[in-house]
Motif scaffolding. Structure first.
Motif: not given
Length: 333
Positions: A238-263
């Motif tokens: 939302e920070y990027f959207v509010d600033q009018g800056l283009p953003i995408m999620v280029g990678e993500f997963g359902h689990d990871h060794s550094d913690g469990n992302p909220d897919e």
């Protein structure tokens, strides 16, 4: 009076010409950023829905993999390439072949150099400057492909050390590519192994975007263990959207060794904000992260639980993806 009428007629013609010429200018630019959003050459907004494919390490799997990824509804694929610094270089001929296969399967192609991953912390990783050298070597494969290809300069270009120079190095890389004639939308990954836990990309993004003479840079955040709750996901995007800056999620997963992302939060938030996402990854993961494979052994008929979630789950690819207008999908603004 006659001269005045001629002048008035000329002015009216000029106005009409301007009104009708502006849209065709888009056709010359390919993908481009408008008002913080990614647009195609016809002016329609494009929202990526797709996955990453490890082409550089599994080149023989690519033709069938792209067809299979498309069959599940994706509109985009992010393709791993190597500059030759850590793995075998994917030369211009190989890259041209990959682009052709993406186009044949009606997939938008995001090409990325993987050898920069974790620079400053990973001893074998190389700088963005080295990645630019590679893009210049294979430029012949990319010329004229601006409607179909986005150039992701370097994957996760800084680890957790000496990352404060991310903005300066990224701007320099953009400058070199623009000076060499690259007109593509340029995708830039965050530091901190792509996750920007330090907020470096967040704080420096406006300056990086302003440094692009084409104003055609798209920021990419990778969401793994740092993004283990809905608040972390929404606050960042939302920070990027509010600033009018283009953003995408280029990678993500359902689990990871550094913690469990909220897919679920990643999928729901990108959908509600109209942002693109590309999951990691189709198949071929190793080193203890094979749970990130979406299919087993590149077999379309062996979807994993992660594959089922991202392709067929709520806010997933099958439910939300729209084919690019350049292939006949979508609708012009």
């Amino acid at each position: 009076m006659r001269r005045r009428l001629v002048s008035l007629g000329t002015a009216v013609c000029a106005l009409l010409l301007a009104l009708f010429v502006v849209p065709t200018a888009h056709a010359e630019t390919g993908f481009h950023i408008e008002n913080g959003r990614l647009h195609e050459s016809n002016g329609s907004e494009f929202v990526m829905r797709g996955v990453n494919h490890p082409h550089s390490w599994f080149t023989n799997e690519t033709p069938q993999s792209l067809a299979d990824i498309k069959s599940l509804g994706a509109n985009t694929v992010r393709v791993v390439l190597s500059s030759g610094d850590q793995w075998t270089e994917n030369d211009a001929a190989d890259v041209a072949e990959v682009i052709g296969q993406c186009k044949a399967n009606r997939l938008i192609c995001v090409l990325e150099v993987h050898d920069t991953t974790g620079y400053g912390e990973q001893p074998t990783a190389v700088s963005l400057d080295r990645a630019v050298d590679y893009w210049l070597r294979i430029q012949s494969a990319l010329v004229g492909q601006e409607d179909y290809v986005l150039v992701n300069i370097g994957n996760e270009p800084f680890g957790n050390n000496n990352y404060t120079g991310w903005g300066a190095d990224t701007s320099a890389a953009i400058g070199r590519l623009r000076a060499a004639g690259f007109d593509h939308t340029l995708v830039v990954d965050a530091p901190n192994w792509g996750q920007d836990w330090s907020g470096t990309m967040r704080s420096q993004a406006a300056g990086v975007f302003a440094s692009d003479p084409d104003a055609n840079t798209l920021f990419s955040i990778h969401m793994y263990g740092v993004y283990d709750n809905a608040t972390a996901v929404s606050d960042y995007l939302e920070y990027f959207v509010d600033q009018g800056l283009p953003i995408m999620v280029g990678e993500f997963g359902h689990d990871h060794s550094d913690g469990n992302p909220d897919e679920d939060a990643i999928l729901a938030t990108t959908e509600s904000l109209g942002l693109g996402y590309l999951g990691w990854s189709w198949s071929g993961n190793s080193g203890g992260v094979d749970y990130l494979d979406m299919v087993e052994n590149f077999d379309l008929n062996s979807l994993t639980s992660w594959g089922e979630r991202i392709f067929h789950g709520e806010n997933g690819i099958a439910e939300t993806a729209e084919e690019a207008a350049v292939f006949g999908g979508g609708a012009a603004d």
